[in-house]
Design an enzyme around this catalytic site. Structure first.
Site, PDB file in Angstrom:
ATOM      1  N   GLY A 172      -7.687  -7.842   4.870  1.00  0.00           N
ATOM      2  CA  GLY A 172      -8.522  -7.938   6.074  1.00  0.00           C
ATOM      3  C   GLY A 172      -7.872  -8.625   7.259  1.00  0.00           C
ATOM      4  N   CYS A 229       8.705 -38.492 -14.331  1.00  0.00           N
ATOM      5  CA  CYS A 229       7.328 -38.882 -14.641  1.00  0.00           C
ATOM      6  C   CYS A 229       6.473 -38.968 -13.383  1.00  0.00           C
ATOM      7  CB  CYS A 229       7.286 -40.188 -15.422  1.00  0.00           C
ATOM      8  SG  CYS A 229       7.987 -41.582 -14.532  1.00  0.00           S
ATOM      9  N   HIS A 262      -3.934 -43.256  -5.297  1.00  0.00           N
ATOM     10  CA  HIS A 262      -4.406 -43.843  -6.553  1.00  0.00           C
ATOM     11  C   HIS A 262      -5.475 -42.973  -7.189  1.00  0.00           C
ATOM     12  CE1 HIS A 262      -6.830 -46.642  -8.997  1.00  0.00           C
ATOM     13  NE2 HIS A 262      -5.645 -47.130  -9.322  1.00  0.00           N
ATOM     14  N   MET A 275      -5.089  -7.613   8.992  1.00  0.00           N
ATOM     15  CA  MET A 275      -4.522  -6.729  10.022  1.00  0.00           C
ATOM     16  C   MET A 275      -5.438  -5.532  10.245  1.00  0.00           C
ATOM     17  SD  MET A 275      -0.512  -6.928   9.169  1.00  0.00           S
ATOM     18  CE  MET A 275      -0.724  -6.563   7.459  1.00  0.00           C
ATOM     19  N   ARG A 297      -3.386   2.835   8.604  1.00  0.00           N
ATOM     20  CA  ARG A 297      -3.658   1.535   7.965  1.00  0.00           C
ATOM     21  C   ARG A 297      -2.411   0.670   7.918  1.00  0.00           C
ATOM     22  NH1 ARG A 297      -8.363   2.497   4.208  1.00  0.00           N
ATOM     23  NH2 ARG A 297      -8.519   4.745   4.130  1.00  0.00           N
ATOM     24  N   ARG A 355      -3.155  -1.296  -6.673  1.00  0.00           N
ATOM     25  CA  ARG A 355      -2.263  -2.467  -6.651  1.00  0.00           C
ATOM     26  C   ARG A 355      -2.558  -3.282  -7.893  1.00  0.00           C
ATOM     27  NH1 ARG A 355      -5.490  -5.158  -1.599  1.00  0.00           N
ATOM     28  NH2 ARG A 355      -7.438  -5.265  -2.677  1.00  0.00           N
ATOM     29  N   SER A 391      14.177 -42.057 -15.783  1.00  0.00           N
ATOM     30  CA  SER A 391      13.027 -41.185 -15.527  1.00  0.00           C
ATOM     31  C   SER A 391      12.814 -41.172 -14.018  1.00  0.00           C
ATOM     32  CB  SER A 391      11.795 -41.715 -16.245  1.00  0.00           C
ATOM     33  OG  SER A 391      10.705 -40.861 -15.987  1.00  0.00           O
ATOM     34  N   LYS A 449       0.835  -1.206   0.000  1.00  0.00           N
ATOM     35  CA  LYS A 449       0.000   0.000   0.000  1.00  0.00           C
ATOM     36  C   LYS A 449       0.872   1.260   0.000  1.00  0.00           C
ATOM     37  CE  LYS A 449      -3.641  -0.047   2.775  1.00  0.00           C
ATOM     38  NZ  LYS A 449      -4.962   0.093   2.166  1.00  0.00           N
ATOM     39  N   TYR A 454      13.318 -33.743 -20.247  1.00  0.00           N
ATOM     40  CA  TYR A 454      11.872 -33.585 -20.406  1.00  0.00           C
ATOM     41  C   TYR A 454      11.155 -33.802 -19.084  1.00  0.00           C
ATOM     42  CZ  TYR A 454      11.509 -38.680 -20.236  1.00  0.00           C
ATOM     43  OH  TYR A 454      11.570 -39.979 -19.833  1.00  0.00           O
TER      44      TYR A 454
END
Ligand code: PEP
Ligand code: MG
Length: 920
Positions: free
Chosen positions: A120, A877, A483, A122, A111, A361, A809, A41, A897
């Site tokens: 909201g 993977c 699973h 603080m 503030r 912001r 992998s 802010k 990859y």
């Protein structure tokens, strides 16, 4: 950080450091990039002031002062006590009013404002500086005593609550100030706060103060300076209030950052019909369209807009109400977007016709809006393509592939108390349907044209067909790589797992929710949101994804699908910059096709065990498991061979020459056998063998710890004929597809290798069978034999294993399980508090790679392996292959990859591009 205790005695430094940063009147000490010091802010107020925007003057007390406050037991840093009055004097001068002046009093807001937005969490205090003298001045000056006393009573109430700590003493007690307010309204026979006149409000102020004196034993401070220091201390104190601490844990915000305090001259939106207040976004944050979006209320203060007492008007209506302020706001909208080169979220107040900016912001936005805004801003030459790629959260892209609940209908369901419980958000999207507790019931209902949600305590491979038939999957147990989560994601299902509040009784056929008086039965409707983990009673309407309609269902022409076209454009840019290859985990042709449509360049993991559950396959599979001799096993395997071959042919065909990694069987065999007596008897009858044989074999296969038991390559080593059959099926399929004109490049992957000899034994079988098949089929093709690295010993001896493997992998699901010693299926219960409450891991390590632990092992394995064999192909993977932070890590350690579930492929493409672009 400790809570403040006694003030520590420390020698003051020779010259006090600057703790205060001015803004206002076209000048500011701070800048937008000083958020760490000034909070979001404060930094943006400074930036707006520099831009010459109408910001009421004020100053920011830095976050360093807050850090000091906590490090020194609640003491203010040296110099602050002098710097605050000096800054205040400058505000007084700028606005021509004096703090505590009975004629023309200066009122300020105090503030909080941390580096990261903590909405909201603080404290904030408005109208500070009012007392019995200044309120009279304000009333005289504005000619509006009601306004003045309304400000005063709001101030006493806010200050009494926030600074003096007058709050309800029990959970059931109402806010004590509100109780007094209600009594006043009753006594005056009015309904609304706004119906109370100045006299009533004056009385209220006195009653509020009396309440403070009796309940807190202190007098309400009259002196503005005393009020100000009380407020500053309270804002610092609110950094460590419980909800702020919880919010920081959830959002990975360090406690050490501290909050800044912004002290600013008050402006009033409730000074009459030519005053007002509002909030706006410079573009629509839901759709991203380039339209000014927001709302306002005339003659109101900010809290009235938020409280929803009166209905605000759309921002466009301001043009009629106050054309001058509207025109000014439109100009500010342009200025802010040009300057910040992003969509901004603003708060403004109009005081007697004059516009003031109170906050700006960077605006939060939906995934769709993020994509549209990024592309539009490139076209408008506000940002570059690389910046556009960085601007979109990769995770959000999955939202574009999913159906979503109609927002209004979902809000209505929440309001109607239909939100039953919350589990882990394992597979995003929205699904509604009828409950089926069993896989066959799910299939049957789907066949009748119903939409089904499969509701299970947990799922196992036996449930695969039911899972495939269902629109969504909901389980009471299991974590993010259970699973249900893993298979659900791979199938592209909406999935909520580990919803511990669900009490499922298969026998009674009921679903109860702990703490709720609800009993649902098979066939009742539920709705699940796999993006939030929410579970609702009853259906909620959902809209399909345009991208999926074009790419997968092929029911929509891209020319009529603007969201699809935006998605495609962003993906094209991502592909131009990424280095990592992107593959998918898929074990059915339709999954492979979906993955390819989403841009996968191959399959990185085909779990063959998932293929044994199709039509006609489970029988021979079970025969194979129940076999007592090699001959019997071979006979069963030879029945399985044609099925497996056909499956692989399907995959190779659909992947059209792209590489396909096929893993030999991995899970413990007991997963394929029925566990209840009825099903065991049925199986025995089918196989024409005694029931006892089935029962005994199931018992014999029981393991105390199956994940560390007889699974992975251990199966293929002890029963080499299984590997042989699978290798034969793979290579024969490859030969057939090759002969039919499609290139193939099978990569056979051996799971759970921890010792090089394990791989040697399995690779020898695979290579021998490859030679045999090529000879027998008269065709040659390239193939690779590699391994998964998913136990620590495999990683630690990667150099030895690399000498035998063509590729690695990383199976990070198991590697996480085995490295952390945490069961991937049972971790939900403690991992959630581990992350949310105790902050032990910043995120669920089965979801986002534990880079310091598992990642360190991977890095070591990569280094050792590449030293032994520089051309070794390296991939991942585990589920982490589709998680942005993990993808960045994989890029950094030099993998070739990543492989993830089909619907995560676009996420991985963008994350890989961001990794290649590096930090901002
Ligand atoms: C893994 O362990 O990461 C992996 C991909 O294998 P699975 O999830 O099938 O055990
Ligand atoms: Mg594994």
């Amino acid at each position: 950080m400790a809570r403040p205790q006694a003030r520590a005695a420390r020698p003051a430094p020779a010259r006090a450091r600057r703790r205060i940063y001015w803004f206002g009147g076209g000048r500011a000490d701070g800048r937008a990039d000083m958020k760490a010091l000034l909070g979001g802010k404060g930094a943006n107020l400074a930036e707006m002031a520099r831009l010459g925007l109408p910001v009421p003057p004020g100053f920011t007390i830095s976050t360093e002062a807050c850090t000091y406050y906590y490090a020194h037991g609640g003491g203010y840093p040296p110099g602050l006590k002098e710097q605050v009055p000096a800054a205040l004097a400058r505000v007084e001068k700028a606005v021509g009013r004096r703090f505590g002046d009975p004629q023309k009093p200066l009122l300020v807001s105090v503030r909080s404002g941390a580096r990261a937005s903590m909405p909201g969490m603080m404290d904030t205090i408005l109208n500070l500086g009012l007392n019995d003298r200044t309120v009279a001045g304000l009333a005289r000056e504005t000619g509006n005593p009601r306004f003045a006393y309304d400000c005063y009573r709001r101030f006493v109430q806010m200050y009494g609550d926030v600074v003096l700590g007058l709050k309800p003493e029990t959970k059931t007690e109402r806010d004590p100030f509100e109780t007094v307010l209600e009594e006043k309204k009753r006594a005056r026979r009015v309904k609304l706060d706004t119906d109370l006149d100045a006299d009533a409000l004056r009385e209220l102020v006195a009653e509020f103060k009396a309440l403070v004196r009796t309940r807190k034993g202190v007098r309400f401070p009259e002196e503005p300076e005393e009020q100000l220091w009380g407020a500053i201390g309270a804002v610092f104190g609110s950094w460590m209030n419980e909800r702020a601490i919880v919010y920081r844990r959830l959002n990975a915000i360090p406690d050490t950052w501290g909050t800044a305090v912004n002290v600013q001259a008050m402006v009033f939106g409730n000074m009459g019909p030519d005053s007002g207040t509002g909030v706006a976004f410079t573009r629509d944050p839901a759709t991203g369209e380039n339209v000014f979006y927001g709302e306002f209320l005339m003659n109101a203060q900010g809290e009235d807009v938020v409280a929803g007492v009166r209905t605000p008007l759309p921002i466009a209506a301001l043009e009629r109400e106050n054309p001058k302020a509207y025109a000014q706001l439109m100009k500010i909208r342009r200025t802010l977007e040009r300057h910040y080169r992003d969509v901004m979220d603003i708060e403004f107040t109009i005081q007697q016709g004059t516009l003031y900016m109170l906050q700006c912001r960077v605006g939060k936005r939906t995934a769709l809006a993020a994509v549209r805004i990024a592309l539009d801003m490139v076209r408008e030459r506000l940002i570059t393509r690389d910046e556009a790629l960085r601007r979109v959260e990769p995770d959000g892209l999955e939202q574009l592939l999913r159906p979503t609940f109609d927002a209004k209908a979902k809000d209505a369901a929440v309001a109607a108390g239909r939100l039953l419980a919350r589990g882990l958000a394992a597979g995003p999207g929205a699904a509604a349907g009828r409950i089926a507790f069993h896989a066959d019931e799910a299939e049957a209902r789907t066949a009748r044209g119903e939409s089904v949600i499969l509701v299970r305590i947990e799922t196992s491979p036996e449930d695969l067909r039911g899972m495939a038939a269902s629109r969504g999957i909901l389980t009471a147990r299991g974590g993010m790589t259970s699973h249900a989560a893993l298979v659900g994601r791979q199938m592209g299902k909406v999935c909520v797992v580990g919803c511990e509040a669900l009490l499922i009784d298969y026998e009674a056929g009921t679903l109860r929710v702990s703490g709720r008086d609800v009993v649902l039965r098979e066939g009742d409707e539920v709705a699940i949101d796999g993006s939030t983990g929410e579970v609702f009673q009853g259906a909620i309407p959902a809209a399909p994804s345009e991208v999926v309609q074009v790419l997968i269902d092929r029911t929509r022409d891209p020319a009529t699908a603007p969201v699809y076209r935006m998605f495609a454009q962003l993906m094209k840019w991502a592909d131009q910059v990424r280095r990592l290859g992107i593959r998918a985990n898929a074990d059915q042709p339709d999954q492979g096709a979906a993955a390819a449509a989403f841009g996968a360049e191959g399959i990185g993991l085909c779990r063959t065990e998932h293929m044994f559950f199709g039509e006609g396959k489970l029988g021979p599979m079970r025969e194979m498991i129940l076999a007592e001799t090699v001959e019997e096993r071979r006979a069963a395997l030879s029945k399985l061979l044609p099925f497996q071959r056909a499956d692989f042919e399907g995959i190779f065909e659909v992947m059209q020459g792209r590489p396909v990694t096929i893993r030999t069987i991995d899970p413990p065999l007991h997963e394929f056998l029925p566990h209840d007596e009825a099903a065991q008897r049925e199986l025995a009858a089918q196989m024409r063998i005694p029931f006892e044989r089935v029962r005994d074999r199931v018992e014999a296969l029981h393991e105390f710890n199956p994940m560390l038991g007889f699974r992975g390559c251990r199966l293929g080593i002890v029963y080499p004929e299984i590997t042989e059959m699978q290798a034969r099926a793979i290579f024969e399929a490859a030969a057939h597809v090759r002969k039919a004109g499609t290139t193939v490049e099978p990569e056979v992957m051996i799971p759970l290798v921890g010792h090089v000899k394990e791989l040697m034994l399995q690779a020898a079988i695979v290579r021998r069978v490859a030679d045999e098949v090529m000879k027998q089929e008269g065709v040659r093709f390239r193939y690779l034999v590699g391994t998964m690295i998913e136990v620590p010993r495999g990683a630690l001896t990667a150099d030895e294993i690399a000498a035998v493997a063509d590729f690695f992998s990383f199976g990070t699901n198991d590697l996480t399980q085995t490295t952390l010693g945490v069961s991937r299926d049972d971790a939900g219960r403690f991992l959630v508090p581990y992350v949310d409450r105790f902050n032990i891991y910043p995120r669920d390590p089965f979801q986002s790679l534990d880079q310091d632990g598992v990642g360190a092992l991977m890095k070591l394995a990569v280094e050792k392996a590449r030293r032994a064999r520089p051309d070794l192909k390296l991939g991942i993977c585990g589920e982490h292959g589709g998680e942005p932070a993990s993808v960045r890590f994989c890029h950094a350690i030099g993998l070739d990859y990543v492989s993830c579930s089909p619907y995560r492929v676009p996420v991985a493409r963008l994350a890989a591009a961001q990794a290649a672009l590096g930090p901002d």
